[in-house]
Design an enzyme around this catalytic site. Structure first.
Site, PDB file in Angstrom:
ATOM      1  N   HIS A 215       0.408  -1.217  -0.471  1.00 61.69           N
ATOM      2  CA  HIS A 215      -0.151  -0.393  -0.274  1.00 61.69           C
ATOM      3  C   HIS A 215       0.980   1.439  -0.064  1.00 61.69           C
ATOM      4  CE1 HIS A 215      -3.535   1.559  -1.278  1.00 61.69           C
ATOM      5  NE2 HIS A 215      -3.285   2.462  -0.182  1.00 61.69           N
ATOM      6  N   TYR A 219       1.765   5.454  -2.382  1.00 61.66           N
ATOM      7  CA  TYR A 219       2.411   6.861  -1.539  1.00 61.66           C
ATOM      8  C   TYR A 219       3.582   7.576  -2.097  1.00 61.66           C
ATOM      9  CZ  TYR A 219      -2.618   6.398   0.834  1.00 61.66           C
ATOM     10  OH  TYR A 219      -3.483   6.200   1.024  1.00 61.66           O
ATOM     11  N   HIS A 366     -10.241   1.182  -9.696  1.00 61.34           N
ATOM     12  CA  HIS A 366      -9.701   1.932  -9.183  1.00 61.34           C
ATOM     13  C   HIS A 366      -8.522   2.393  -8.799  1.00 61.34           C
ATOM     14  CE1 HIS A 366      -8.871   3.385  -5.253  1.00 61.34           C
ATOM     15  NE2 HIS A 366      -8.570   2.602  -4.680  1.00 61.34           N
ATOM     16  N   PHE A 367      -7.457   1.024  -8.695  1.00 58.75           N
ATOM     17  CA  PHE A 367      -5.523   1.664  -8.928  1.00 58.75           C
ATOM     18  C   PHE A 367      -5.696   2.061 -10.096  1.00 58.75           C
ATOM     19  CE2 PHE A 367      -5.077  -3.406  -9.205  1.00 58.75           C
ATOM     20  CZ  PHE A 367      -4.154  -3.229 -10.804  1.00 58.75           C
ATOM     21  N   HIS A 368      -6.026   1.707 -11.831  1.00 55.55           N
ATOM     22  CA  HIS A 368      -5.659   2.833 -12.951  1.00 55.55           C
ATOM     23  C   HIS A 368      -6.389   3.617 -12.550  1.00 55.55           C
ATOM     24  CE1 HIS A 368      -4.785  -1.644 -13.972  1.00 55.55           C
ATOM     25  NE2 HIS A 368      -4.245  -1.166 -15.171  1.00 55.55           N
ATOM     26  N   ARG A 429     -11.492 -10.073 -11.436  1.00 57.94           N
ATOM     27  CA  ARG A 429     -10.402  -9.707 -11.761  1.00 57.94           C
ATOM     28  C   ARG A 429      -9.121 -11.249 -12.066  1.00 57.94           C
ATOM     29  NH1 ARG A 429      -6.489  -7.099  -6.845  1.00 57.94           N
ATOM     30  NH2 ARG A 429      -5.040  -7.065  -8.211  1.00 57.94           N
ATOM     31  N   ARG A 430      -8.072 -10.770 -12.410  1.00 59.22           N
ATOM     32  CA  ARG A 430      -6.717 -11.438 -13.062  1.00 59.22           C
ATOM     33  C   ARG A 430      -7.209 -12.497 -13.537  1.00 59.22           C
ATOM     34  NH1 ARG A 430      -6.272 -12.126  -7.224  1.00 59.22           N
ATOM     35  NH2 ARG A 430      -5.386 -10.248  -6.206  1.00 59.22           N
TER      36      ARG A 430
END
Lengths: 540, 271
Positions: A215, A219, A366-368, A429-430
């Site tokens: 995580h 950042y 989300h992370f894209h 996913r995956r």
């Protein structure tokens, strides 16, 4: 003062070069598993591509951007030549060597384990050694940032460290500590198995180690973006930073609370106690704080710029903003994507809400949106802003730059919104393949098709970005002047020692890591009996 | 103020920073380890310490709960990718002698004429596991079980090494190669079925999974049906039972016919 321009340019070019390749792979992946493409009948090729995409986008690209930008900040904010230039080049070449070492086994199909490793899947040992080299190369940068700040402090005793450098060093410390988790996983667990010294692996412990990295690494990716928000945007649009202290506090908060929260990635895993999952969930909620502080401070800074330009009224000032300025556009797009992505993140970190979207396409969306959208669009902006100072040539394609930023924003929205949506509908996913002829997922075919089209818009935008930079290398020469950072409304003359140094906050970061990770790691490491046979990729 | 004065309670930033962090940690710890465990009405804790241990994930042995009686034996074989990976010539030789008693069904060259599995060139770990399971009773067969029941560990290892050593030969009645059916190459993601080819060859191989090219169609079909009905239960973690149960009869036929039609020389080289 930018003395080592070649060093910085080398980092940026390598970063954006590998970014271009990985972006192409990503668009192909979106296409090939969408209903528009014809399935290639070999999931292994898909996972090979996915591993390359993730490894480049997760480890190589943002690390190089942070490093190149970090060197630029160190030289221009401290107004001092970089100390340890040879070491900096060593770090760069380590990353080059590591990337090549890692990419060969991936290309041969010997390391299709995805960039998050997923033990007990085990790939070729050279893949992991390559990743280790990349991390070691970046640790040299961490050391150099600390050393350069130290040299400057000696020459300027008691003076406030320029905000850009303060944030830059905070980001480097965060990276140094957060990379330890994956390093422990690789060195103690995965590499011995990949090298054939052991045949079993504690997959649960490995996942806990990886969550330590997984995580806070986000950042670390975010740091250049936030540094650009605070120290480039207000200057570029003719405003001032609303509060220097607020900026410092935001970066300090990132340093302290970005680390001990990674277990929200393991909510569905059985090997971590529910109590620790709750603590990590609560600390994840806290990480919204520095982002909210930042959004407030930057909006205030932007308002200052608008009012200086004659903006009036409660909201009327927005019209006075320089909307044709690429930096203004990038900031606005970045904030919109950060807003949606952040809202999605609040769902991911909630123990109960997570259950409905865990391991679905929502997470990938989300992370894209956060990384590919909010963060990377500011990487573009940083490159555009620095380029004339690095090349001594003007970027003349302003219209093309604006189109590129618009396309990236539109492409990312078209890609990730349907992606979130099919995740809510339960699409996992995956997965390399979906049978859209099946009535159970046939209604999702349209959303996935849109997503794939978005992928190609992003690819087009990525190509335009590289074209702009390449053309910038041949444009007519110009003197861009010294590289400057934004000035605060009340420029700090004295700063309390706690807001001018990192020691206290690094100590808190390490202490929280021990409290939040210590017991779960020891429990698994000393408990025994939890290892499983490794599954070797591409071997019988 | 110098750095030396940073780590002292006289420094308000230190006081506030450490104080707030510690307070948040304590509050979340009390909530996560004490309040929330007791908030679950369906879980009973003996005392506070019991609740804390539970929330911390301390491995606990339930004292009063006895494991359900197993009516059928389960496989006890543990395989890694290194199981029997480096056979000696002597082991192969001993295996060759022992294998004479297997030849009546599995063929003198390891190629069966009797719809039994072809063993020539099969992975050693696969034969090793099946023989152990036949011996322990985890897998049963009227013909095979009596052969296996008296084998020693050494004999099982030798036989496995011998058959793995034999060259892969075509089946006695090869059929024209069929195209890959969906179930082999895509699986059925919606029903949670991974592609057959992901473990059994055609795409990839996984430890403990036999390659299937050129095996008897009737045999493979019968095994899938046995997995689906639960008659055969020596698969690790019910992997094959879960898959076979979710397969349609048509998919079972397609998979069996496809693999039976493939020449064994397409199996990826071992080592």
């Amino acid at each position: 003062m930018l003395a080592n321009r070649k060093l910085i340019l080398a980092h940026f070019w390598l970063a954006f070069g590998v970014f271009g390749i990985a972006l192409t792979l990503g668009a192909w992946q979106m296409f090939i598993r969408s209903p528009i493409g014809t399935w290639l009948s070999n999931p292994e090729l898909y996972y090979r591509s996915l591993t390359a995409h993730g490894t480049v986008m997760g480890y190589v690209f943002p690390t190089l951007v942070a490093m190149g930008f970090g060197y630029a900040i160190s030289e221009s904010a401290l107004e001092q030549r970089l100390v340890g230039v040879r070491w900096a080049w060593t770090g760069f070449w380590l990353i080059v060597a590591g990337s090549i070492t890692a990419v060969i086994p991936i290309a041969l199909g010997r390391a299709s384990v995805l960039y998050t490793f997923y033990p007990p899947l085990i790939g070729n040992v050279f893949y992991y050694l390559g990743v280790v080299l990349v991390v070691v190369g970046s640790w040299i940068w961490v050391a150099l940032m600390a050393i350069n700040l130290r040299v400057w402090r000696k020459a300027h005793p008691g003076a406030p460290v320029p905000l850009a450098m303060f944030a830059n060093v905070a980001g480097s410390y965060l990276w140094a500590w957060t990379a330890v988790g994956a390093a422990l996983e690789l060195l103690l667990q995965i590499i011995p198995v990949a090298a054939g010294l052991k045949a079993t692996i504690d997959a649960g412990l490995a996942r806990v180690f990886f969550s330590w990295t997984l995580h806070a690494i986000v950042y670390f990716w975010l740091m250049p973006t936030y540094i650009a928000y605070y120290t480039i945007v207000p200057r570029a649009i003719g405003g001032r930073v609303y509060s220097d202290s607020m900026a410092r506090i935001s970066f300090i908060l990132f340093l302290v609370v970005a680390m001990p929260i990674g277990m929200h990635h393991t909510f569905a895993d059985p090997m971590v106690g529910a109590g620790f999952k709750f603590i990590h969930s609560a600390f994840t909620a806290l990480v919204a704080l520095p982002t909210l502080l930042t959004v407030f401070t930057i909006c205030a800074s932007v308002e200052i710029a608008a009012r200086l330009r004659g903006g009036r009224g409660m909201f009327g000032w927005m019209k006075a903003l320089p909307w044709d300025n690429p930096m203004m556009l990038a900031l606005a797009f970045s904030f919109v994507m950060l807003g949606f992505g952040g809202a999605g993140g609040l769902i991911n970190m909630s123990y109960q809400l997570d259950a409905s979207i865990h391991n679905t396409q929502w997470i990938t969306g989300h992370f894209h949106l956060i990384f590919g959208g909010a963060i990377v669009i500011m990487y573009f902006a940083i490159a555009y802003d620095l380029w004339p100072h690095l090349t001594g040539r003007e970027l003349i394609d302003i219209r093309l730059i604006r189109t590129q930023l618009w396309l990236w924003f539109i492409g990312m929205i078209i890609t990730t919104f349907p992606w979130h949506w099919v995740g809510i509908l339960g699409m996992p996913r995956r997965m390399a393949y979906f049978d859209f002829g099946d009535p159970a997922i046939a209604p999702q075919a349209l959303s996935v098709a849109f997503s794939a089209i978005g992928g190609f818009i992003l690819l087009a935008s990525g190509i335009m970005f590289i074209v702009v930079l390449a053309r910038g290398m041949r444009a007519p020469q110009t003197d861009a002047g010294p590289y400057r950072f934004a000035v605060a409304v009340h420029q700090a003359t004295t700063v309390p020692v706690a807001l001018n140094t990192h020691a206290l906050w690094v100590a808190l970061m390490i202490a929280l890591t021990l409290t939040n990770y210590g017991y779960p790691i020891l429990n698994l490491a000393l408990g025994g009996g939890t290892s499983v046979p490794a599954v070797y990729v591409g071997a019988q | 103020m110098s750095t030396r004065d940073l780590f002292t309670f006289r420094n308000s930033h230190f006081r506030i920073g450490v104080g707030i962090t510690a307070a948040i940690l304590i509050v979340t710890a009390i909530t996560g380890f004490i309040v929330l465990p007791f908030a679950q009405p369906w879980v009973q804790f003996a005392n506070v310490w019991d609740a804390i241990c539970s929330a911390a994930g301390v491995p606990q042995r339930a004292a009063n709960v006895t494991a359900p009686e197993q009516t059928k034996r389960l496989s006890e074989v543990v395989l890694t990718s290194y199981t029997l990976s480096r056979p000696s010539q002597e082991a192969i030789g001993r295996g060759a002698t022992l294998a004479q008693r297997c030849a009546i069904c599995h063929g003198p060259t390891g190629i069966s004429r009797a719809d039994s599995p072809n063993l020539a060139g099969q992975y050693a770990a696969v034969i090793y596991k099946e023989l152990h399971d036949f011996r322990s009773g985890a897998r049963t067969n009227a013909v095979m079980s009596p052969f296996a029941v008296n084998l020693t560990d050494q004999e099982i290892a030798d036989l496995s090494n011998y058959y793995a050593y034999l060259p892969r030969l075509p089946a006695y009645h090869p059929t024209p190669q069929l195209p890959k059916p969906n179930i082999v190459i895509y699986g059925a993601p919606i029903r949670g079925i991974a592609p057959c080819g992901a473990c059994h060859g055609s795409l990839d191989n996984k430890t403990g999974s036999p390659w299937l090219e050129g095996q008897s169609e009737a045999y493979m079909k019968a095994q899938l049906q046995a997995f689906a009905s639960g008659e055969r239960r020596n698969d690790i973690s019910q992997q094959m039972r879960n898959i076979a149960r979710a397969m349609t009869p048509q998919e079972i036929e397609q998979a069996a016919a496809y693999y039976a039609s493939q020449p064994p020389d397409v199996v990826k080289a071992v080592d």
